[in-house]
Design a protein around this motif. Structure first.
Motif, PDB file in Angstrom:
ATOM      1  N   ILE A  17       0.559  -1.468   0.251  1.00 28.28           N
ATOM      2  CA  ILE A  17       0.166  -0.051   0.106  1.00 28.28           C
ATOM      3  C   ILE A  17       0.882   1.244  -0.144  1.00 28.28           C
ATOM      4  CG2 ILE A  17      -1.559   1.595   1.624  1.00 28.28           C
ATOM      5  CD1 ILE A  17      -2.697  -1.668   2.413  1.00 28.28           C
ATOM      6  N   SER A  18       0.587   1.717  -1.153  1.00 33.85           N
ATOM      7  CA  SER A  18       1.205   3.315  -0.997  1.00 33.85           C
ATOM      8  C   SER A  18       0.484   4.484  -0.774  1.00 33.85           C
ATOM      9  CB  SER A  18       2.447   3.579  -2.266  1.00 33.85           C
ATOM     10  OG  SER A  18       3.198   2.289  -2.379  1.00 33.85           O
ATOM     11  N   ARG A  19       0.891   5.410   0.074  1.00 34.48           N
ATOM     12  CA  ARG A  19      -0.239   6.875   0.058  1.00 34.48           C
ATOM     13  C   ARG A  19       0.969   7.747  -0.256  1.00 34.48           C
ATOM     14  NH1 ARG A  19      -2.163   6.054   6.334  1.00 34.48           N
ATOM     15  NH2 ARG A  19       0.138   5.835   7.544  1.00 34.48           N
ATOM     16  N   GLU A  79      -1.571  -2.780  12.922  1.00 36.93           N
ATOM     17  CA  GLU A  79      -2.268  -2.201  12.396  1.00 36.93           C
ATOM     18  C   GLU A  79      -2.853  -1.485  10.537  1.00 36.93           C
ATOM     19  OE1 GLU A  79      -6.488  -4.411  12.997  1.00 36.93           O
ATOM     20  OE2 GLU A  79      -5.398  -6.403  12.981  1.00 36.93           O
ATOM     21  N   LEU A  80      -2.574  -1.369   9.960  1.00 35.17           N
ATOM     22  CA  LEU A  80      -3.148  -0.298   8.587  1.00 35.17           C
ATOM     23  C   LEU A  80      -4.686   0.291   8.535  1.00 35.17           C
ATOM     24  CD1 LEU A  80      -1.995   2.092   7.599  1.00 35.17           C
ATOM     25  CD2 LEU A  80      -1.460   0.595   5.144  1.00 35.17           C
ATOM     26  N   ILE A  98       0.474  -4.901   9.411  1.00 30.74           N
ATOM     27  CA  ILE A  98       1.696  -4.370   8.950  1.00 30.74           C
ATOM     28  C   ILE A  98       3.316  -5.480   9.017  1.00 30.74           C
ATOM     29  CG2 ILE A  98       3.767  -2.548   8.858  1.00 30.74           C
ATOM     30  CD1 ILE A  98       1.411  -0.413  10.130  1.00 30.74           C
ATOM     31  N   ILE A  99       3.657  -5.913   8.335  1.00 36.24           N
ATOM     32  CA  ILE A  99       5.243  -6.228   8.298  1.00 36.24           C
ATOM     33  C   ILE A  99       6.719  -5.917   8.328  1.00 36.24           C
ATOM     34  CG2 ILE A  99       4.136  -8.444   7.420  1.00 36.24           C
ATOM     35  CD1 ILE A  99       4.983  -8.882   5.090  1.00 36.24           C
ATOM     36  N   VAL A 126       2.074  -5.369   4.390  1.00 36.48           N
ATOM     37  CA  VAL A 126       1.097  -6.051   5.141  1.00 36.48           C
ATOM     38  C   VAL A 126       0.176  -7.331   4.173  1.00 36.48           C
ATOM     39  CG1 VAL A 126       0.068  -3.354   6.317  1.00 36.48           C
ATOM     40  CG2 VAL A 126      -1.183  -5.050   3.932  1.00 36.48           C
ATOM     41  N   GLU A 127       0.190  -8.656   6.011  1.00 32.13           N
ATOM     42  CA  GLU A 127      -0.654  -9.341   5.509  1.00 32.13           C
ATOM     43  C   GLU A 127      -2.365  -9.504   5.164  1.00 32.13           C
ATOM     44  OE1 GLU A 127       0.034 -12.135   8.558  1.00 32.13           O
ATOM     45  OE2 GLU A 127       2.836 -12.840   7.777  1.00 32.13           O
ATOM     46  N   THR A 128      -2.441  -9.644   4.042  1.00 35.05           N
ATOM     47  CA  THR A 128      -3.525  -9.834   3.594  1.00 35.05           C
ATOM     48  C   THR A 128      -4.481 -11.143   4.021  1.00 35.05           C
ATOM     49  OG1 THR A 128      -3.215  -8.581   1.958  1.00 35.05           O
ATOM     50  CG2 THR A 128      -5.310  -9.168   1.732  1.00 35.05           C
TER      51      THR A 128
END
Length: 229
Positions: free
Chosen positions: A6-8, A37-38, A44-45, A180-182
């Motif tokens: 995820i990029s922001r 957690e995002l 988040i890893i 992140v782990e989905t």
């Protein structure tokens, strides 16, 4: 579990406080932590921050105007450089200091100074814009890891601090890349125990197709036997 990226992109805006030499935080990634957690159920890893643009707008009319360098035709390149440096650092000025740290709750001793620049009131111009990213890195972006922070303050070097009539603003942008782990959705099956054939799928084109399985026996005991075997 599958891993997603995820990029922001976010904007930096900070006005330097008047009559203060306290270090103000320009950027901090304390809101991200490995294992946190995002978004719900997305742990988040790993994450990184890349500061892509960082500038300072300075309008300090409370200082006397700094003159232009008086270059002569006979001046060497070194002589011209010395005159330019003298204008920057010997004119009436205010000093802007830049800091970096990875402390979670930094005190003044935790901030490490990485550069300084001179805020002057240039002759003929109402303001100046400084590219302060160059004081942190020669690369295209400044990479900050876990708990990374950038700080800034104004130091009194004999001409006072920033006043209410001055305006010094830090602005820029950065990109946060978060891995992140989905969670993986479980497989869902519809089993028809009525003895009828499976009905047609009524899902809309945008919905996933759920397979239907029909067990063609009227006896519930027989159906249970078939399912078990």
């Amino acid at each position: 579990m599958p891993i997603s990226n995820i990029s922001r992109v976010k904007t930096i805006t900070l006005k330097i406080n008047a009559d203060s030499n306290n270090i103000q935080v320009v950027y901090s990634n304390n809101n991200l932590a490995v294992g946190g957690e995002l978004i719900p159920n997305h742990k988040i890893i790993s994450f990184n921050c890349f500061v892509k643009n960082l500038r300072v707008f300075a309008n300090v009319p409370t200082l006397e105007e700094a003159p232009l360098p008086d270059y002569q035709l006979t001046d060497t390149a070194t002589a011209k450089l010395v005159k330019t440096i003298d204008i920057e650092w010997k004119s009436p000025r205010k000093q802007l200091n830049l800091y970096i740290t990875n402390a979670i709750n930094p005190t003044n001793n935790d901030w490490l100074q990485v550069g300084s620049l001179s805020l002057i009131n240039p002759y003929g111009y109402p303001f100046r814009v400084y590219n302060i990213l160059d004081l942190f890195t020669d690369n295209l972006a400044l990479e900050l890891g876990e708990n990374g922070k950038i700080g800034i303050n104004v130091q009194d070097v004999g001409y006072g601090l920033i006043t209410d009539n001055d305006r010094v603003v830090v602005h820029g942008s950065y990109v946060e890349e978060v891995f992140v782990e989905t969670p993986q959705a479980p497989n869902v099956f519809n089993i028809n125990l009525s003895g009828n054939t499976a009905g047609s799928n009524t899902n809309t084109p945008n919905e996933p197709t759920v397979p239907n399985y029909s067990v063609g026996n009227s006896s519930l005991i027989d159906n249970a036997f078939l399912l078990a075997n």
